[in-house]
Scaffold this motif. Sequence first.
Motif, PDB file in Angstrom:
ATOM      1  N   ALA A  44       0.839  -1.200   0.000  1.00 18.97           N
ATOM      2  CA  ALA A  44       0.000   0.000   0.000  1.00 18.97           C
ATOM      3  C   ALA A  44       0.870   1.244   0.000  1.00 18.97           C
ATOM      4  O   ALA A  44       1.915   1.285   0.657  1.00 18.97           O
ATOM      5  CB  ALA A  44      -0.916   0.005   1.223  1.00 18.97           C
ATOM      6  N   ILE A  45       0.444   2.251  -0.742  1.00 18.68           N
ATOM      7  CA  ILE A  45       1.115   3.552  -0.780  1.00 18.68           C
ATOM      8  C   ILE A  45       0.111   4.577  -0.265  1.00 18.68           C
ATOM      9  O   ILE A  45      -0.957   4.748  -0.850  1.00 18.68           O
ATOM     10  CB  ILE A  45       1.589   3.901  -2.204  1.00 18.68           C
ATOM     11  N   VAL A  46       0.449   5.231   0.851  1.00 18.65           N
ATOM     12  CA  VAL A  46      -0.511   6.106   1.522  1.00 18.65           C
ATOM     13  C   VAL A  46       0.062   7.511   1.676  1.00 18.65           C
ATOM     14  O   VAL A  46       1.269   7.722   1.596  1.00 18.65           O
ATOM     15  CB  VAL A  46      -0.919   5.550   2.904  1.00 18.65           C
ATOM     16  N   GLY A  47      -0.825   8.451   1.917  1.00 19.83           N
ATOM     17  CA  GLY A  47      -0.434   9.843   2.111  1.00 19.83           C
ATOM     18  C   GLY A  47      -1.595  10.750   1.767  1.00 19.83           C
ATOM     19  O   GLY A  47      -2.600  10.317   1.191  1.00 19.83           O
ATOM     20  N   GLU A  48      -1.452  12.014   2.096  1.00 20.91           N
ATOM     21  CA  GLU A  48      -2.490  12.987   1.788  1.00 20.91           C
ATOM     22  C   GLU A  48      -2.572  13.238   0.280  1.00 20.91           C
ATOM     23  O   GLU A  48      -1.685  12.840  -0.478  1.00 20.91           O
ATOM     24  CB  GLU A  48      -2.181  14.313   2.498  1.00 20.91           C
ATOM     25  N   ASP A 213      -7.335   5.882   2.686  1.00 16.20           N
ATOM     26  CA  ASP A 213      -8.208   5.282   3.689  1.00 16.20           C
ATOM     27  C   ASP A 213      -7.397   4.279   4.506  1.00 16.20           C
ATOM     28  O   ASP A 213      -7.149   3.149   4.073  1.00 16.20           O
ATOM     29  CB  ASP A 213      -9.387   4.595   2.998  1.00 16.20           C
ATOM     30  N   LEU A 214      -6.992   4.682   5.699  1.00 10.74           N
ATOM     31  CA  LEU A 214      -6.100   3.853   6.501  1.00 10.74           C
ATOM     32  C   LEU A 214      -6.795   2.594   7.024  1.00 10.74           C
ATOM     33  O   LEU A 214      -6.127   1.582   7.269  1.00 10.74           O
ATOM     34  CB  LEU A 214      -5.528   4.667   7.654  1.00 10.74           C
ATOM     35  N   ALA A 215      -8.108   2.631   7.181  1.00  7.62           N
ATOM     36  CA  ALA A 215      -8.828   1.431   7.605  1.00  7.62           C
ATOM     37  C   ALA A 215      -8.738   0.357   6.527  1.00  7.62           C
ATOM     38  O   ALA A 215      -8.531  -0.828   6.827  1.00  7.62           O
ATOM     39  CB  ALA A 215     -10.283   1.769   7.912  1.00  7.62           C
ATOM     40  N   ILE A 260     -10.214   2.730  14.620  1.00 10.11           N
ATOM     41  CA  ILE A 260     -10.622   1.514  13.922  1.00 10.11           C
ATOM     42  C   ILE A 260     -11.250   0.516  14.894  1.00 10.11           C
ATOM     43  O   ILE A 260     -12.179  -0.189  14.566  1.00 10.11           O
ATOM     44  CB  ILE A 260      -9.404   0.895  13.199  1.00 10.11           C
ATOM     45  N   ALA A 261     -10.754   0.447  16.130  1.00  6.56           N
ATOM     46  CA  ALA A 261     -11.275  -0.495  17.120  1.00  6.56           C
ATOM     47  C   ALA A 261     -11.920   0.253  18.275  1.00  6.56           C
ATOM     48  O   ALA A 261     -11.436   1.302  18.689  1.00  6.56           O
ATOM     49  CB  ALA A 261     -10.142  -1.388  17.637  1.00  6.56           C
ATOM     50  N   PHE A 262     -13.003  -0.293  18.807  1.00 11.41           N
ATOM     51  CA  PHE A 262     -13.690   0.336  19.932  1.00 11.41           C
ATOM     52  C   PHE A 262     -12.755   0.378  21.140  1.00 11.41           C
ATOM     53  O   PHE A 262     -12.105  -0.602  21.484  1.00 11.41           O
ATOM     54  CB  PHE A 262     -14.960  -0.450  20.281  1.00 11.41           C
ATOM     55  N   GLY A 263     -12.683   1.526  21.793  1.00 10.85           N
ATOM     56  CA  GLY A 263     -11.839   1.652  22.965  1.00 10.85           C
ATOM     57  C   GLY A 263     -10.377   1.894  22.652  1.00 10.85           C
ATOM     58  O   GLY A 263      -9.556   2.014  23.567  1.00 10.85           O
TER      59      GLY A 263
END
Length: 326
Positions: A44-48, A213-215, A260-263
């Motif tokens: 994955a390649i991520v960024g704004e 989308d990091l999720a 992403i996760a509750f708590g």
Amino acid sequence: MTESPVLSVRDLRKDYDIRGRGRRRTLTAVDGVSFDVYPGETVAIVGESGSGKSTIARCVTRLTEPTSGAVTLAGTPVLELSARALPAIYRDLQMVFQDPNSSLDPLMRVRDLLDEPLRLHTKLDKAARAAKIAELLRSVDLPEDMGARLPHQLSGGQRQRIGIARALAVDPKVIVLDEPTASLDVSIRGQIIRLLKRLQAEQGIAYVLISHDLAVVRRISDRVLVMYLGKTVEEGSAKEIFEAPAHPYTRALLSAAPKIAFGESRTRLKLEGEIPSPVDLPPGCRLAGRCPLAWPDCRRADPPLLPIGGTHRAACPVTVQETQRA
């Protein structure tokens, strides 16, 4: 990994000439990016927006001609191919676009959209192509009678499935996914992610995923490159990036994302100030003017990617030293 990468990118660079007010300047959209992709994995390649990730996708597939660098696909030097020889690589390299509305010809029926790559890249006869089209529709969980429809008669999720089926038609080794779920609602997004993971497990396809989308990235990727203003600032396994981010930009990016996760708890790292102009970049680290952890040296030299451990590297001496001490 013991096997060879199916896709290798080295020192990829893309410059654009900007003319205005009587002068010529250069915008560097991608600056020396390198990565490998192995069979059956997702990088994955991520960024704004503006980080250069979609430009990388277009350069790798040669929809945009890069300024310099090397791209090797299953042993073939992609950037050295002539325009006449280039179509042959699309048997092994396909792309799924962010907006299925613009990537599917509105005047072609679904069966013709799926038949086109088969006619161009295979020697199948008409009957064999018809059987393959039916198989492709089943593989993306669509009924065979969908082949008679036009794109405007499909939902957004169905159109994206057709885009995926079209990419699968020629049994490629690598598929570049450019924001494949960005235009879809949340429920359909989950269906497409599960579909992509199933197809990868069944066929051993490698994915290059372009996403903000990091999720989605966390669910589907094996390794991650984090981009900022055209440069890779951090890379590592998905576990390393999400559980132990080292670069301040990665930390800020993750801390700003919805939980992403509750708590789940996290420390918020805020970047203050304006993003520098890509045609007038400051000396040193490109994040230094916004980074709360910056040292004076950060404004003098642009740091290289420094090893942390395993495949994990980050372009920040401050946090790399901090991580290694910990």
